[in-house]
Structure formats: structure tokens, C-alpha cells
Scaffold this active site. Structure first.
Site, PDB file in Angstrom:
ATOM      1  N   HIS A  56       0.754  -1.119  -0.045  1.00  0.00           N
ATOM      2  CA  HIS A  56      -0.054  -0.255   0.020  1.00  0.00           C
ATOM      3  C   HIS A  56       0.998   1.294  -0.043  1.00  0.00           C
ATOM      4  CE1 HIS A  56      -3.858   1.888   1.593  1.00  0.00           C
ATOM      5  NE2 HIS A  56      -3.282   2.653   0.828  1.00  0.00           N
ATOM      6  N   ASN A  90      -4.892   5.981  -7.706  1.00  0.00           N
ATOM      7  CA  ASN A  90      -5.499   7.403  -7.343  1.00  0.00           C
ATOM      8  C   ASN A  90      -4.390   8.640  -7.689  1.00  0.00           C
ATOM      9  OD1 ASN A  90      -3.763   6.658  -4.900  1.00  0.00           O
ATOM     10  ND2 ASN A  90      -4.929   8.068  -3.768  1.00  0.00           N
ATOM     11  N   ASP A 148      -8.627   3.056  -3.234  1.00  0.00           N
ATOM     12  CA  ASP A 148      -8.000   3.711  -2.120  1.00  0.00           C
ATOM     13  C   ASP A 148      -8.262   5.281  -2.012  1.00  0.00           C
ATOM     14  OD1 ASP A 148      -6.946   2.993   0.582  1.00  0.00           O
ATOM     15  OD2 ASP A 148      -5.445   4.492  -0.160  1.00  0.00           O
ATOM     16  N   HIS A 175     -10.989   0.642   0.596  1.00  0.00           N
ATOM     17  CA  HIS A 175     -10.689   1.812   1.595  1.00  0.00           C
ATOM     18  C   HIS A 175     -12.357   1.604   2.167  1.00  0.00           C
ATOM     19  CE1 HIS A 175      -9.377   5.912   2.565  1.00  0.00           C
ATOM     20  NE2 HIS A 175     -10.972   5.728   2.963  1.00  0.00           N
ATOM     21  N   HIS A 228      -5.963  -0.733   5.576  1.00  0.00           N
ATOM     22  CA  HIS A 228      -5.517   0.108   6.793  1.00  0.00           C
ATOM     23  C   HIS A 228      -6.762   0.021   7.894  1.00  0.00           C
ATOM     24  CE1 HIS A 228      -8.147   2.595   4.309  1.00  0.00           C
ATOM     25  NE2 HIS A 228      -7.042   3.359   3.891  1.00  0.00           N
ATOM     26  N   ASP A 301       0.628   2.728   3.815  1.00  0.00           N
ATOM     27  CA  ASP A 301      -0.172   3.440   3.124  1.00  0.00           C
ATOM     28  C   ASP A 301       0.790   4.967   3.065  1.00  0.00           C
ATOM     29  OD1 ASP A 301      -2.345   5.064   2.462  1.00  0.00           O
ATOM     30  OD2 ASP A 301      -3.078   5.046   4.300  1.00  0.00           O
ATOM     31  N   HIS A 305       3.066  14.260   0.663  1.00  0.00           N
ATOM     32  CA  HIS A 305       2.331  15.438   0.139  1.00  0.00           C
ATOM     33  C   HIS A 305       3.607  16.639   0.309  1.00  0.00           C
ATOM     34  CE1 HIS A 305      -1.911  14.268   0.000  1.00  0.00           C
ATOM     35  NE2 HIS A 305      -1.611  13.805   1.310  1.00  0.00           N
TER      36      HIS A 305
END
EC number: 3.5.2.3
Length: 424
Positions: A56, A90, A148, A175, A228, A301, A305
């Protein structure tokens, strides 16, 4: 040219043993003692592990490469000792068809330094009720399906997706999030939400959708993988489902194991993730679920950013925390050195268990004629998690500055060194 890793503590066949590994043409050719080769890597007092597997990660490539790209994301994975990862879809554009999937798979191979397995979307653009051509996606290189970042909101859509995924022998990695219950929340429904007047996230946003999906998985026979997991009730639901013979597997993140909402000392966006940090009771249930086998594996996960994305506190910051580069050292330090987990358990959850859960071949273990996908860790000496050492573009983690044991010394993919700690 042959290479030997000498005098290491090797994790092989589920246990630790002292010895050497001889590598020829990218494969492990001999496991033994007093082995020789032209090139020698001294692993005295070091752990030699199968390359870790992270099912992930988010590489933001294409479309969001200011946050991360395949090269920086895979370098971060290698820095953490990972040699195989599963990249979520995504991105922009979402790989909804075979051509886009082929482009992503090609880019992963061209620019990644580790093995990158590519997810396709459960639904077109991850937010619609339309299903893509799963057979075409699989033929183009898709290894599993996930939306996800988004839950599948409509039950009939998920039911049809599970039927179609089962027919194409694809895993649904969900998710679990009911948006109507999530209600634009930013932090767990608890003391911190009240103290800072923030929109709360009820655990029902996760648990009600898990309950729905488990019943749909029971009906369809699909392999349903829960991403998760974060609440005690979620763990109980998975435990029940496994007792019923439902084909379900489950992952937990390092941050949900290491932290709970009481660890959030200020309105700091680096603690904002989805699902959010929950209650201490939930954290304890996650640890217990790992130990009793309800939770199958650990996955990071990894969600990089920019600093701007993570500014503005919980109300404005993006969801997500990086994890690739700190997971092993964090979990080794906080759980193995404190005798909560054994080293063998931790390694299993990061190597063999994810390989078994997703039926991955030639990965997750050290064995003769297996690819030399390996990681070497220093368990003896302490080090400080330092932002300047990050390979990821994302620096969004609250773990920077912590002192840990188990830093990665070297990572190898197919017998080639893809990460080596400076000074080695």
C-alpha cells in the site's frame, strides 16, 4: 560477478540463523558458511532479511508529481528496506483502461528501483458507479483493484465489482468509508475533536462499510482485502468473517500501531491521516489482532504531500503520512526491543505474510534460486530519523527526530544494490 554477504543473521524459513549468502546472476545460489566471492559485503552483527513487501503506497505519478514520483517513491521504499510495493491508482488520470494501465506499468519498470505492482481502480475514476474492463486491466498488468482514498458508496456497485473481480481472479482491496457517516470529518470523534472544535470522524464510517462488504464477499467468494484497519470493532468483524470462512485478509499501518489520538499534542497536520488515529483501546485491539492472526500484515499507506498540502492544521491539511522510510526501525524499536513482538513476527508481517496474502511469487523469503531481493538492517546501533536522509519528496511524518534502532544499511533487488547507507 558473484557476490557474498558474509556473517549475517539471516531470516530464512521463519527463523534466524548465522551464515553467508552467495549471489550469482541475481539469484541466491548458496546459503552456508565460509563462502567466498569476488565481491564481499560484511554483515557481521547485522540482520539480513528478505526484501520487505509493502502492499500500500501512493506514488502520485502521473499527475501529482510535486508530491512524489515513481523514482523518488521507489527510492524511499529501498531506503526502508522494501523491494516490492503495491502502488495505488489514485493518480491523474486514474488508469481506467488498458492503455493507461500499460503506461503506468511501463513507467514503473523504467523509473522504479524496486518491483512495483500496480493497482487498478474498482470503479472508473474511483468515484463513479461504472466498472472498468477488469480483464483488460489485468492483461495490461494490473495485479489487484482498489479505490483507495474513496470507499465504494453503492452496495450494488460493490456487489457487481466483487462478482466481476472473482471472475477475473482479482483481489478487491477496499478503503472502507461511508461518506455519509464520514461527513467531511478531519479527526477521530473524541477529545481532540472537541478541544479544537474540529469536524469528527465516527468509527461507523469504517465499520458499517466493512460489515456490508464482508457479507458481499461471503456471497461472491471474492478475495476481499481490507486496507488500513483502524478500530477495535473492525478487528472483531474481520475475526468473525474469518471464522465464517470468508476469504478476507487485512492490513494495519505502522502509524495506527504506534500512535493513538492522545499522542496528538497540537493541531498539527502531520497527524492527520485517513483513517484517523483512534482511541487507545483501538490501538490495543490492532496490536492484539496482529498477534492472534486476525490482521495478516503491515502496510505503510505511504502518502507523501508537499509542505503546503500539510499546512493549516487539521481543518485544512491533506490526509496522509509517509511511512516507507521509517516503518521497520520504528516498529523494531517500539515493539521488538520492548518484547511485545518477536523479530521473527515483525519480519513475517513485512515479508512472508503479504506475499502469501496476495499470492506473490518469488518474493518474501530467502531461498535457493530465489531472486536476491534483500535488506540489511543495523539492529545494534541507535540513529536519529533525519529529514535530510529522506529519499521521498514527502516529509510529512511526526516521526522525524526520533531515535531508533534498525536503520537500513543496504537494499538489493535482483542482486543489484539499490540503496546503501552513506559511509558503508
Amino acid at each position: 560477478m558473484a557476490l557474498v554477504i558474509k556473517n549475517g543473521t539471516i531470516f530464512v524459513n521463519g527463523h534466524l540463523e548465522q551464515g553467508d549468502l552467495l549471489i550469482n546472476h541475481g539469484l541466491i545460489s548458496t546459503i552456508g558458511h565460509n563462502l567466498t566471492a569476488d565481491q564481499v559485503i560484511d554483515a557481521t552483527d547485522k540482520l539480513v532479511s528478505p526484501g520487505l513487501i509493502d502492499l500500500h503506497v501512493h506514488y502520485r505519478d502521473p499527475g501529482q508529481t510535486a508530491k512524489e514520483n515513481v523514482q523518488t517513491g521507489s527510492l524511499a521504499a529501498a531506503h526502508g528496506g522494501f523491494t516490492t510495493v503495491g502502488a495505488m491508482p489514485n493518480v491523474v488520470p486514474v488508469p481506467n483502461d488498458a492503455d493507461l494501465m500499460t503506461q503506468m506499468v511501463t513507467n514503473n519498470k523504467a523509473n522504479g528501483v524496486v518491483h512495483i505492482l500496480q493497482y487498478g481502480p474498482i470503479t472508473i475514476n474511483e468515484t463513479t458507479d461504472a466498472l472498468p474492463d477488469y480483464a483488460a486491466l489485468k492483461k495490461a498488468g494490473c495485479f489487484a483493484l482498489s479505490n483507495d482514498g474513496h470507499g465504494v458508496q453503492d452496495a450494488q456497485t460493490m456487489y457487481l465489482a466483487m462478482q466481476k473481480a472473482k471472475a477475473n481472479d482479482l483481489i478487491i482491496a477496499e478503503h472502507a468509508q461511508d461518506d455519509s457517516l464520514f461527513n467531511l470529518g478531519v479527526i477521530n470523534e473524541g477529545e481532540k475533536a472537541k478541544a479544537w472544535s474540529l469536524r469528527p470522524i465516527t468509527e461507523l464510517a469504517e465499520t458499517t462499510q466493512i460489515a456490508r462488504d464482508l457479507l458481499l464477499a461471503q456471497k461472491t467468494g471474492v478475495h476481499y482485502h481490507l486496507c488500513h484497519v483502524s478500530t477495535a470493532t473492525s478487528v472483531e468483524l474481520v475475526r468473525w468473517a474469518k471464522k465464517q470462512g470468508i476469504h478476507v485478509t487485512c492490513e494495519v499501518t505502522p502509524h495506527h500501531l504506534l500512535l493513538n489520538e492522545q499522542d496528538i499534542m497540537s493541531n498539527n497536520g502531520n497527524y492527520k491521516m485517513n483513517p484517523p488515529l483512534r482511541r487507545p483501546e483501538d490501538q490495543a485491539a490492532l496490536i492484539g489482532g496482529l498477534l492472534d492472526g486476525t490482521i495478516d500484515l503491515i502496510a505503510t499507506d505511504h502518502a507523501p504531500h508537499t509542505k503546503q498540502d500539510k499546512s493549516g492544521g487539521f481543518a485544512k491539511a491533506a490526509f496522509g503520512i509517509t511511512g516507507s522510510e521509517t516503518v521497520f526501525s520504528q516498529l523494531y524499536t517500539h515493539f521488538v526491543r520492548t518484547n511485545i513482538f518477536t523479530l521473527e513476527q515483525l519480519l513475517n508481517w513485512l515479508t512472508l505474510k503479504p506475499a502469501q496474502a496476495f499470492e506473490l511469487k518469488n518474493t518474501g523469503r530467502i531461498g535457493l534460486n530465489q531472486p536476491a531481493d534483500l535488506a540489511i538492517f543495523d539492529l545494534k546501533n541507535a540513529s536519529v530519523i533525519n529529514e535530510t536522509n529522506y529519499q521521498s519528496k514527502g516529509k510529512n511524518t511526526p516521526f522525524t527526530g526520533q531515535t531508533v534502532y534498525g536503520q537500513t544499511e543496504l537494499t538489493m533487488v535482483n542482486g543489484q544494490i539499490v540503496y546503501q547507507k552513506k559511509g558503508n
